[in-house]
Design a protein around this motif. Structure first.
Motif, PDB file in Angstrom:
ATOM      1  N   ASP A 148       0.856  -1.172   0.000  1.00 22.74           N
ATOM      2  CA  ASP A 148       0.000   0.000   0.000  1.00 22.74           C
ATOM      3  C   ASP A 148       0.903   1.236   0.000  1.00 22.74           C
ATOM      4  OD1 ASP A 148      -1.377   2.303   1.395  1.00 22.74           O
ATOM      5  OD2 ASP A 148      -3.067   0.915   1.293  1.00 22.74           O
ATOM      6  N   LEU A 185      -3.657  -0.321   8.946  1.00 26.13           N
ATOM      7  CA  LEU A 185      -3.000  -0.672   7.689  1.00 26.13           C
ATOM      8  C   LEU A 185      -1.574  -1.158   7.912  1.00 26.13           C
ATOM      9  CD1 LEU A 185      -4.202   2.192   5.320  1.00 26.13           C
ATOM     10  CD2 LEU A 185      -4.892  -0.216   5.276  1.00 26.13           C
ATOM     11  N   HIS A 189      -0.689  -4.650   6.314  1.00 27.87           N
ATOM     12  CA  HIS A 189       0.182  -4.713   5.135  1.00 27.87           C
ATOM     13  C   HIS A 189       1.644  -4.968   5.469  1.00 27.87           C
ATOM     14  CE1 HIS A 189      -2.796  -3.490   2.096  1.00 27.87           C
ATOM     15  NE2 HIS A 189      -3.330  -2.788   3.080  1.00 27.87           N
TER      16      HIS A 189
END
Length: 257
Positions: A148, A185, A189
Motif C-alpha cells: 500500500d 494498515l 500490510h
C-alpha cells in the motif's frame, strides 16, 4: 542479565558470526548462539546451514526443520546445537515478505516451513564468499507485490529517520491518514506494528554505527533508545540474546550500499 556461555563449534574456519545490513534488511550467518525464546519485529527466514534445527512454539510444540519463516510478534525459540544458522531479516516495508511466503511449501500454524529453494540457500550460505544480497533474492524469489503506497511511504520515513521521536499520530498526518487507520494498515500490510517497526529501524541504526566504529552504548543512545539497558533488553527480546553476546561471538558487521 547474566551472560551465558556460547556454544563450541566444529566449524572453526566458517563459524565466525557475520552480519550484513542494508536498507531495511539484515542477514546473519554463523553459530546458533543458543538463543532464548524471543519475538522479533520483522519476518525472519531461518535456515540450518549444516543440519536441521528444532523450532519451538506454543502453538505446535516443537518441529525439526531445515528452514522456517518466522513471523514478527510470535514467541518462539530456535534450537540448533549442531549447525551454523542463516537468518534473513526481511523489511516489512518491501514487497519481499509476501514473496518469501510464496516460497514456503508447508505451514506449521503461523510459521512457514520447508523453503522451496532450501538447497540453493544452503549452498550459498556454505560459501566463504557468500553474497547476502543474492541470498535475499533467492529467499524471496522473483514475485513482487506492491505495498500500500501510504504504508510504503510511512516505512520509508521511519527508515530514513530512525532516531526521530515520531509518534503514530504524526506519521499518520504525514501520509494523510488518521492514526487509527495508519495503525490498522500498518499491521495488515507490513505484518508488524508501527512501534515494532520503529524499534527495528533503530536497531539497524545501531548496527550501522557499530560497523563504523562506535560502541554499543553510544550507538544505542544516539539511535533513540532511552538507555543502554533499554537497548540491551530490547535486543534480547527481539533476538534471543544480548548484543554483548553477539560481540563475544566475534560478530563482524558489514553495511551494504
Amino acid at each position: 542479565m547474566g551472560q551465558r556461555p556460547l556454544p563450541e563449534t566444529c566449524y572453526p574456519a566458517a563459524a565466525s558470526a557475520e552480519v550484513w545490513l542494508w536498507i531495511g534488511h539484515a542477514v546473519y550467518r554463523g553459530p546458533s548462539l543458543r538463543l532464548d525464546r524471543h519475538s522479533g519485529s520483522v519476518h525472519c527466514l531461518a535456515v540450518g546451514v549444516d543440519a536441521p534445527f528444532t523450532l519451538h512454539a506454543d502453538s505446535f510444540g516443537r518441529r525439526t526443520v531445515r528452514s522456517a519463516l518466522i513471523p514478527p510478534r510470535t514467541l518462539h525459540q530456535v534450537v540448533a546445537q549442531e549447525t551454523r544458522m542463516l537468518f534473513c531479516y526481511i523489511d516489512p516495508g518491501s514487497p519481499r515478505v509476501p514473496a518469501c511466503w510464496d516460497q514456503m511449501t508447508d505451514r506449521a500454524n503461523e510459521f512457514g516451513v520447508d523453503h522451496h529453494r532450501e538447497a540453493a540457500l544452503i549452498r550459498l550460505a556454505d560459501r566463504t564468499d557468500m553474497d547476502p544480497a543474492e541470498v535475499m533474492d533467492v529467499a524471496c524469489g522473483p514475485r513482487q507485490i506492491p505495498l500500500d503506497p501510504r504504508i510504503a511511504a510511512a516505512t520509508a520515513i521511519v527508515r530514513a529517520h530512525p532516531t526521530r521521536s515520531i509518534t503514530a499520530g504524526e506519521l499518520a498526518a504525514e501520509v494523510h491518514l488518521s492514526k487509527s487507520r495508519l495503525l490498522h494498515l500498518f499491521s495488515e500490510h507490513a505484518g508488524t506494528t508501527f512501534r515494532r517497526y520503529r524499534v527495528w529501524a533503530r536497531m539497524l541504526a545501531v548496527g550501522r554505527a557499530v560497523a563504523k566504529g562506535a560502541d554499543f552504548t553510544t550507538a544505542a543512545v544516539d539511535a533513540g533508545f532511552a538507555s543502554p539497558s533499554h537497548f540491551s533488553d530490547t535486543f534480547h527480546t527481539m533476538c534471543g540474546l544480548t548484543a554483548s553476546e553477539l560481540l563475544r561471538a566475534g560478530a563482524r558487521i558489514t553495511v551494504l550500499d
